[in-house]
Design an enzyme around this catalytic site. Structure first.
Site, PDB file in Angstrom:
ATOM      1  N   GLU A  63       0.736  -1.305  -0.058  1.00 35.24           N
ATOM      2  CA  GLU A  63      -0.003  -0.093  -0.038  1.00 35.24           C
ATOM      3  C   GLU A  63       0.685   1.205   0.064  1.00 35.24           C
ATOM      4  O   GLU A  63       0.555   2.139  -0.699  1.00 35.24           O
ATOM      5  CB  GLU A  63      -0.841   0.020   1.208  1.00 35.24           C
ATOM      6  N   HIS A 110       2.379   2.040  -3.463  1.00 37.24           N
ATOM      7  CA  HIS A 110       1.445   2.636  -4.396  1.00 37.24           C
ATOM      8  C   HIS A 110       1.540   4.156  -4.533  1.00 37.24           C
ATOM      9  O   HIS A 110       1.326   4.963  -5.494  1.00 37.24           O
ATOM     10  CB  HIS A 110      -0.200   2.629  -4.072  1.00 37.24           C
ATOM     11  N   GLU A 117      -0.344  -1.993  -9.852  1.00 39.74           N
ATOM     12  CA  GLU A 117      -0.390  -3.183  -8.739  1.00 39.74           C
ATOM     13  C   GLU A 117       0.931  -3.891  -8.616  1.00 39.74           C
ATOM     14  O   GLU A 117       1.507  -4.328  -7.545  1.00 39.74           O
ATOM     15  CB  GLU A 117      -1.651  -3.938  -8.748  1.00 39.74           C
ATOM     16  N   ASP A 163       3.528  -4.623  -5.496  1.00 39.42           N
ATOM     17  CA  ASP A 163       3.643  -5.875  -4.865  1.00 39.42           C
ATOM     18  C   ASP A 163       5.289  -6.145  -4.972  1.00 39.42           C
ATOM     19  O   ASP A 163       5.906  -6.447  -3.731  1.00 39.42           O
ATOM     20  CB  ASP A 163       3.211  -6.838  -5.994  1.00 39.42           C
TER      21      ASP A 163
END
Length: 211
Positions: free
Chosen positions: A49, A52, A108, A112
């Protein structure tokens, strides 16, 4: 805010993610120490998170969520080149007969990779500060970390669900999320002694590493 409900529900940080007791297959440690699996699971999620903020969309925002160019030209050029490499690498994977769209999943995928890398470094720092391990115990800790990280994304889907997700979901399929990230992370292949050139140990592409 992203780390609060409803985006990051409390159930995500319930046991065993934060267990202080080692399993039979994880590293032996004192009961007052965090299990390495905690870093692989909840640590990887938190790192995901936070990463991001520096993915292909998050990087476009400056303070107070205002769209602002705050990187110099050279940094942006290097980032764009490396991000394109990440997208192309994920595009080489397929699921249920369809190729992964590396452009759609790029944000994403970057999160990751960044989350896993950050959590792994955090685990190594924690173990160095809080334990005195033998080489075999440290090797167990590393393997436990990667197992937990992979299991965090593990779930079963029908082929139809996979194909639908590939057309609409900004996340890569679970198997791809795990294998694509791990296969380009040198500590993983060292932890499991993956043969060079095997599926989980293809040629390392340094240009696909953002951090």
């Amino acid at each position: 805010a992203l780390l609060q409900d409803p985006f990051f529900p409390r159930i995500s940080i319930s046991s065993p993610a934060l267990s202080r007791h080692s399993s039979a297959t994880s590293v032996k440690s004192r009961k007052d120490m965090l299990d390495p699996r905690a870093f692989g699971s909840i640590g990887g999620l938190l790192g995901h998170e936070m990463s991001h903020g520096f993915d292909n969309v998050g990087r476009l925002f400056g303070p107070n969520l205002v769209i602002k160019s705050w990187w110099d030209r050279q940094t942006k050029a290097h980032y764009t080149k490396r991000a394109r490499c990440v997208g192309n690498y994920y595009h080489s994977y397929s699921e249920a007969g369809l190729a992964v769209d590396g452009n759609t999943t790029l944000g994403e995928d970057i999160a990751d990779k960044g989350g896993m890398h950050t959590a792994y470094e955090a685990m190594l720092t924690y173990l160095k500060l809080h334990s005195h391990q033998s080489e075999s115990e440290e090797a167990d800790a590393k393997r436990s970390f990667f197992e937990a990280w992979a299991q965090t994304w593990c779930h079963l889907s029908t082929d139809k669900m996979k194909r639908d997700a590939l057309l609409t979901d900004p996340h890569a399929p679970s198997r791809v999320r795990v294998n694509a990230a791990l296969s380009q992370f040198l500590p993983f292949r060292e932890a499991f002694s993956c043969p060079s050139g095997s599926r989980m140990a293809p040629a390392i592409q340094p240009q696909c590493s953002l951090w």
